[in-house]
Design a protein around this motif. Structure first.
Motif, PDB file in Angstrom:
ATOM      1  N   GLY A  16       0.810  -1.214   0.000  1.00  0.00           N
ATOM      2  CA  GLY A  16       0.000   0.000   0.000  1.00  0.00           C
ATOM      3  C   GLY A  16       0.840   1.260   0.000  1.00  0.00           C
ATOM      4  N   SER A  17       0.151   2.396   0.097  1.00  0.00           N
ATOM      5  CA  SER A  17       0.806   3.704   0.040  1.00  0.00           C
ATOM      6  C   SER A  17       0.329   4.602   1.171  1.00  0.00           C
ATOM      7  CB  SER A  17       0.501   4.394  -1.298  1.00  0.00           C
ATOM      8  OG  SER A  17       0.992   3.640  -2.386  1.00  0.00           O
ATOM      9  N   LEU A  18       1.185   5.504   1.555  1.00  0.00           N
ATOM     10  CA  LEU A  18       0.857   6.569   2.501  1.00  0.00           C
ATOM     11  C   LEU A  18       1.609   7.820   2.087  1.00  0.00           C
ATOM     12  CD1 LEU A  18       1.085   4.838   6.022  1.00  0.00           C
ATOM     13  CD2 LEU A  18      -0.987   5.719   4.946  1.00  0.00           C
ATOM     14  N   ARG A  19       1.059   8.968   2.435  1.00  0.00           N
ATOM     15  CA  ARG A  19       1.723  10.238   2.178  1.00  0.00           C
ATOM     16  C   ARG A  19       1.833  11.002   3.487  1.00  0.00           C
ATOM     17  NH1 ARG A  19      -0.214  15.732  -0.785  1.00  0.00           N
ATOM     18  NH2 ARG A  19       1.747  16.309  -1.811  1.00  0.00           N
ATOM     19  N   LEU A  20       3.056  11.293   3.886  1.00  0.00           N
ATOM     20  CA  LEU A  20       3.307  12.084   5.071  1.00  0.00           C
ATOM     21  C   LEU A  20       3.504  13.548   4.692  1.00  0.00           C
ATOM     22  CD1 LEU A  20       5.879   9.798   6.941  1.00  0.00           C
ATOM     23  CD2 LEU A  20       3.386   9.698   6.971  1.00  0.00           C
ATOM     24  N   SER A  21       3.034  14.424   5.570  1.00  0.00           N
ATOM     25  CA  SER A  21       3.233  15.856   5.391  1.00  0.00           C
ATOM     26  C   SER A  21       3.875  16.421   6.649  1.00  0.00           C
ATOM     27  CB  SER A  21       1.907  16.562   5.146  1.00  0.00           C
ATOM     28  OG  SER A  21       1.277  16.081   3.982  1.00  0.00           O
ATOM     29  N   CYS A  22       4.614  17.509   6.474  1.00  0.00           N
ATOM     30  CA  CYS A  22       5.242  18.178   7.607  1.00  0.00           C
ATOM     31  C   CYS A  22       5.234  19.675   7.336  1.00  0.00           C
ATOM     32  CB  CYS A  22       6.671  17.678   7.790  1.00  0.00           C
ATOM     33  SG  CYS A  22       7.599  18.521   9.087  1.00  0.00           S
ATOM     34  N   VAL A  23       4.582  20.416   8.227  1.00  0.00           N
ATOM     35  CA  VAL A  23       4.458  21.859   8.060  1.00  0.00           C
ATOM     36  C   VAL A  23       5.306  22.561   9.116  1.00  0.00           C
ATOM     37  CG1 VAL A  23       2.904  23.816   8.017  1.00  0.00           C
ATOM     38  CG2 VAL A  23       2.121  21.595   7.186  1.00  0.00           C
ATOM     39  N   ALA A  24       6.126  23.495   8.663  1.00  0.00           N
ATOM     40  CA  ALA A  24       6.923  24.320   9.569  1.00  0.00           C
ATOM     41  C   ALA A  24       6.182  25.631   9.812  1.00  0.00           C
ATOM     42  CB  ALA A  24       8.288  24.596   8.964  1.00  0.00           C
ATOM     43  N   SER A  25       6.115  26.051  11.075  1.00  0.00           N
ATOM     44  CA  SER A  25       5.409  27.292  11.393  1.00  0.00           C
ATOM     45  C   SER A  25       6.179  28.059  12.468  1.00  0.00           C
ATOM     46  CB  SER A  25       3.992  26.983  11.877  1.00  0.00           C
ATOM     47  OG  SER A  25       4.030  26.235  13.072  1.00  0.00           O
ATOM     48  N   GLY A  26       5.845  29.348  12.571  1.00  0.00           N
ATOM     49  CA  GLY A  26       6.513  30.191  13.550  1.00  0.00           C
ATOM     50  C   GLY A  26       7.334  31.271  12.857  1.00  0.00           C
ATOM     51  N   SER A  27       8.269  31.834  13.599  1.00  0.00           N
ATOM     52  CA  SER A  27       9.102  32.923  13.085  1.00  0.00           C
ATOM     53  C   SER A  27      10.265  32.344  12.270  1.00  0.00           C
ATOM     54  CB  SER A  27       9.620  33.783  14.233  1.00  0.00           C
ATOM     55  OG  SER A  27       8.552  34.356  14.944  1.00  0.00           O
ATOM     56  N   ILE A  28       9.992  32.052  11.014  1.00  0.00           N
ATOM     57  CA  ILE A  28      10.970  31.420  10.131  1.00  0.00           C
ATOM     58  C   ILE A  28      11.457  32.421   9.096  1.00  0.00           C
ATOM     59  CG2 ILE A  28      11.344  29.577   8.449  1.00  0.00           C
ATOM     60  CD1 ILE A  28       8.982  28.093   9.861  1.00  0.00           C
ATOM     61  N   LEU A  29      12.776  32.578   9.029  1.00  0.00           N
ATOM     62  CA  LEU A  29      13.346  33.444   8.012  1.00  0.00           C
ATOM     63  C   LEU A  29      13.531  32.683   6.699  1.00  0.00           C
ATOM     64  CD1 LEU A  29      16.053  35.267  10.145  1.00  0.00           C
ATOM     65  CD2 LEU A  29      13.780  36.107   9.506  1.00  0.00           C
ATOM     66  N   SER A  30      14.049  31.466   6.804  1.00  0.00           N
ATOM     67  CA  SER A  30      14.296  30.665   5.618  1.00  0.00           C
ATOM     68  C   SER A  30      14.529  29.220   6.040  1.00  0.00           C
ATOM     69  CB  SER A  30      15.521  31.192   4.867  1.00  0.00           C
ATOM     70  OG  SER A  30      15.776  30.437   3.712  1.00  0.00           O
ATOM     71  N   ILE A  31      14.197  28.297   5.136  1.00  0.00           N
ATOM     72  CA  ILE A  31      14.414  26.876   5.391  1.00  0.00           C
ATOM     73  C   ILE A  31      15.440  26.339   4.411  1.00  0.00           C
ATOM     74  CG2 ILE A  31      13.368  24.594   5.550  1.00  0.00           C
ATOM     75  CD1 ILE A  31      10.699  25.938   6.116  1.00  0.00           C
ATOM     76  N   ASN A  32      16.477  25.728   4.934  1.00  0.00           N
ATOM     77  CA  ASN A  32      17.461  25.086   4.077  1.00  0.00           C
ATOM     78  C   ASN A  32      17.036  23.647   3.791  1.00  0.00           C
ATOM     79  OD1 ASN A  32      18.952  27.383   3.915  1.00  0.00           O
ATOM     80  ND2 ASN A  32      20.718  26.601   5.036  1.00  0.00           N
ATOM     81  N   ALA A  33      17.856  22.692   4.167  1.00  0.00           N
ATOM     82  CA  ALA A  33      17.521  21.299   3.898  1.00  0.00           C
ATOM     83  C   ALA A  33      16.361  20.826   4.768  1.00  0.00           C
ATOM     84  CB  ALA A  33      18.737  20.411   4.145  1.00  0.00           C
ATOM     85  N   MET A  34      15.589  19.922   4.215  1.00  0.00           N
ATOM     86  CA  MET A  34      14.510  19.257   4.949  1.00  0.00           C
ATOM     87  C   MET A  34      14.679  17.761   4.736  1.00  0.00           C
ATOM     88  SD  MET A  34      11.258  21.717   4.035  1.00  0.00           S
ATOM     89  CE  MET A  34      10.364  21.421   5.571  1.00  0.00           C
ATOM     90  N   GLY A  35      14.053  16.989   5.595  1.00  0.00           N
ATOM     91  CA  GLY A  35      14.209  15.551   5.415  1.00  0.00           C
ATOM     92  C   GLY A  35      13.286  14.756   6.309  1.00  0.00           C
ATOM     93  N   TRP A  36      13.380  13.456   6.118  1.00  0.00           N
ATOM     94  CA  TRP A  36      12.617  12.502   6.924  1.00  0.00           C
ATOM     95  C   TRP A  36      13.571  11.445   7.471  1.00  0.00           C
ATOM     96  CZ3 TRP A  36       7.510  13.136   7.973  1.00  0.00           C
ATOM     97  CH2 TRP A  36       6.800  14.049   7.183  1.00  0.00           C
ATOM     98  N   TYR A  37      13.375  11.118   8.721  1.00  0.00           N
ATOM     99  CA  TYR A  37      14.101  10.046   9.382  1.00  0.00           C
ATOM    100  C   TYR A  37      13.056   9.097   9.965  1.00  0.00           C
ATOM    101  CZ  TYR A  37      18.495  12.667   9.113  1.00  0.00           C
ATOM    102  OH  TYR A  37      19.619  13.325   8.661  1.00  0.00           O
ATOM    103  N   ARG A  38      13.493   7.903  10.322  1.00  0.00           N
ATOM    104  CA  ARG A  38      12.577   6.965  10.954  1.00  0.00           C
ATOM    105  C   ARG A  38      13.310   6.165  12.026  1.00  0.00           C
ATOM    106  NH1 ARG A  38      11.514   2.770   5.863  1.00  0.00           N
ATOM    107  NH2 ARG A  38      13.579   1.747   5.896  1.00  0.00           N
TER     108      ARG A  38
END
Length: 121
Positions: A16-38
């Motif tokens: 099967g399939s799943l889709r994960l989402s991750c939203v960053a919020s707050g006082s953010i100037l800029s986002i560099n790398a993003m990723g997923w770990y388990r």
């Protein structure tokens, strides 16, 4: 307060399939790398996939060809599309982001709270 909030985890049968989402919020100037770990029970946290601000991606060998990481910079959001899931993909999945929040001379790492993914055979 800066935070990462994941969603989309759950239980699914093998294949099967799943889709994960991750939203960053707050006082953010800029986002560099993003990723997923388990992290599976009794095991160390491991890298699943990363994506740079420019869209370059990197995957663990165990998920190549099955998982796809993406991001929407306008929404400060990253995604992990997981297809052809296997029981060995069962773990708590954590999102990760390197962000400038307090100024342009320092980048800090942030983690989400984790979301459970369970794949049954």
């Amino acid at each position: 307060q800066v935070q990462l909030v994941e969603s989309g985890g759950g239980s699914v049968q093998a294949g099967g399939s799943l889709r994960l989402s991750c939203v960053a919020s707050g006082s953010i100037l800029s986002i560099n790398a993003m990723g997923w770990y388990r992290q599976a029970p009794g095991k160390q946290r491991e890298l699943v996939a990363t994506i740079t601000s420019g869209g370059s991606t990197n995957y663990a060998d165990s998920v190549k060809g099955r998982f796809t990481i993406s991001r929407d910079n306008a929404k400060n959001t990253e995604y992990l599309q997981m297809n052809s899931l296997k029981p060995e993909d069962t773990a708590v999945y954590y999102c990760y982001a390197q962000m400038f929040t307090t100024g342009w001379t320092r980048v800090d790492a942030y983690w989400g709270q984790g979301t459970q993914v369970t794949v049954s055979s």
